[in-house]
Design a protein around this motif. Structure first.
Motif, short mmCIF file in Angstrom:
data_model
loop_
_atom_site.label_atom_id
_atom_site.label_comp_id
_atom_site.label_asym_id
_atom_site.label_seq_id
_atom_site.Cartn_x
_atom_site.Cartn_y
_atom_site.Cartn_z
N ASN A 58 0.82 -1.22 0.00
CA ASN A 58 0.00 0.00 0.00
C ASN A 58 0.85 1.26 0.00
OD1 ASN A 58 -2.63 -1.10 -0.05
ND2 ASN A 58 -2.57 -1.47 2.15
N ALA A 61 4.23 0.56 -3.10
CA ALA A 61 3.92 0.11 -4.46
C ALA A 61 2.40 0.08 -4.66
CB ALA A 61 4.53 -1.27 -4.69
N PRO A 62 1.74 1.21 -4.44
CA PRO A 62 0.27 1.22 -4.46
C PRO A 62 -0.35 0.83 -5.80
CG PRO A 62 1.13 3.47 -4.43
CD PRO A 62 2.30 2.55 -4.22
N ASP A 63 0.40 0.93 -6.87
CA ASP A 63 -0.15 0.56 -8.18
C ASP A 63 0.26 -0.84 -8.63
OD1 ASP A 63 -1.48 3.02 -8.50
OD2 ASP A 63 0.40 3.98 -9.10
N SER A 64 0.94 -1.57 -7.77
CA SER A 64 1.38 -2.91 -8.12
C SER A 64 0.21 -3.89 -8.10
CB SER A 64 2.45 -3.39 -7.13
OG SER A 64 2.77 -4.75 -7.39
N PRO A 65 0.14 -4.76 -9.09
CA PRO A 65 -0.91 -5.78 -9.10
C PRO A 65 -0.72 -6.84 -8.01
CG PRO A 65 0.58 -6.10 -10.94
CD PRO A 65 0.98 -4.81 -10.28
N PRO A 68 -3.96 -5.93 -5.55
CA PRO A 68 -4.82 -5.19 -6.48
C PRO A 68 -5.70 -4.13 -5.80
CG PRO A 68 -5.08 -7.57 -6.75
CD PRO A 68 -4.25 -7.36 -5.55
N LYS A 69 -5.98 -3.09 -6.54
CA LYS A 69 -6.87 -2.04 -6.04
C LYS A 69 -8.35 -2.42 -6.20
CE LYS A 69 -4.04 2.04 -6.38
NZ LYS A 69 -3.96 3.42 -6.82
N ASP A 70 -8.65 -3.20 -7.22
CA ASP A 70 -10.03 -3.63 -7.45
C ASP A 70 -10.52 -4.40 -6.21
OD1 ASP A 70 -12.36 -4.32 -9.43
OD2 ASP A 70 -11.77 -6.22 -8.49
N ARG A 74 -8.82 -7.75 -4.73
CA ARG A 74 -8.14 -7.62 -3.44
C ARG A 74 -8.78 -8.56 -2.41
NH1 ARG A 74 -5.73 -2.39 -0.39
NH2 ARG A 74 -4.41 -2.53 -2.21
N THR A 137 0.76 -12.54 -6.19
CA THR A 137 0.19 -11.57 -5.25
C THR A 137 0.84 -11.77 -3.88
OG1 THR A 137 -1.60 -12.99 -4.45
CG2 THR A 137 -2.06 -11.64 -6.43
#
Length: 161
Positions: A58, A61-65, A68-70, A74, A137
């Protein structure tokens, strides 16, 4: 493992549990539960490896898959993190650790529970390339660490003697 994957530079410090370093006042200040791992991110202390994984992803690397943000994606990663701590880790602890650290014989009932856990994990992996989807992940790192724990500890124990 996760920090390296995410390209996060960390200053690792070995905590000698057998020597009781986790019980020293400076460690207890960071972590009153005196468990490992524990992080100190510029005065922010956090323990519990899965919470640390999520925090690192978070924050750094907040944009790392990898986390996931979805919300649905997640949630699947979170489910597998909880599966790890509540099922995989418990099965390892109940079945393997008494054999490795106390020299006890294998308990057939706990062996069966461990096998069922591995079968569940295999079932997840039969549907996707990784435990929580089609890419690596945080759940993969967590489960790998849990399943590697007995081997690493057995190796460490062999060096102590």
């Amino acid at each position: 493992m996760t920090a390296k994957y995410l390209g996060i530079d960390v200053n690792q410090k070995l905590v000698k549990l057998v020597a009781g370093e986790q019980l020293k006042p400076e460690y207890l200040k960071m972590n009153p539960q005196h468990c490992v791992p524990t992080i100190d991110d510029n005065g922010f202390y956090l323990w519990e490896s899965r919470a640390i994984l999520a925090y690192l992803a978070n924050k750094y690397a907040p944009d790392s898959p990898v986390y996931p943000k979805d919300p649905k994606e997640r949630a699947i990663v979170d489910r597998m993190l909880y599966f790890d701590i509540g099922t995989v880790f418990m099965a390892v602890r109940e079945y393997l650790l008494p054999q490795l650290f106390k020299g006890q014989p294998a308990d057939p009932e706990k062996a069966e529970a461990f096998k069922k856990t591995l079968d569940l994990l295999e079932g997840f992996l039969s549907k996707t390339a990784y435990v929580a989807g089609d890419h690596v992940t945080l759940a993969d790192f967590s489960i790998i660490a849990t399943l590697s724990f007995p081997e690493v500890n057995a190796l460490y124990s062999s060096y102590k003697t």
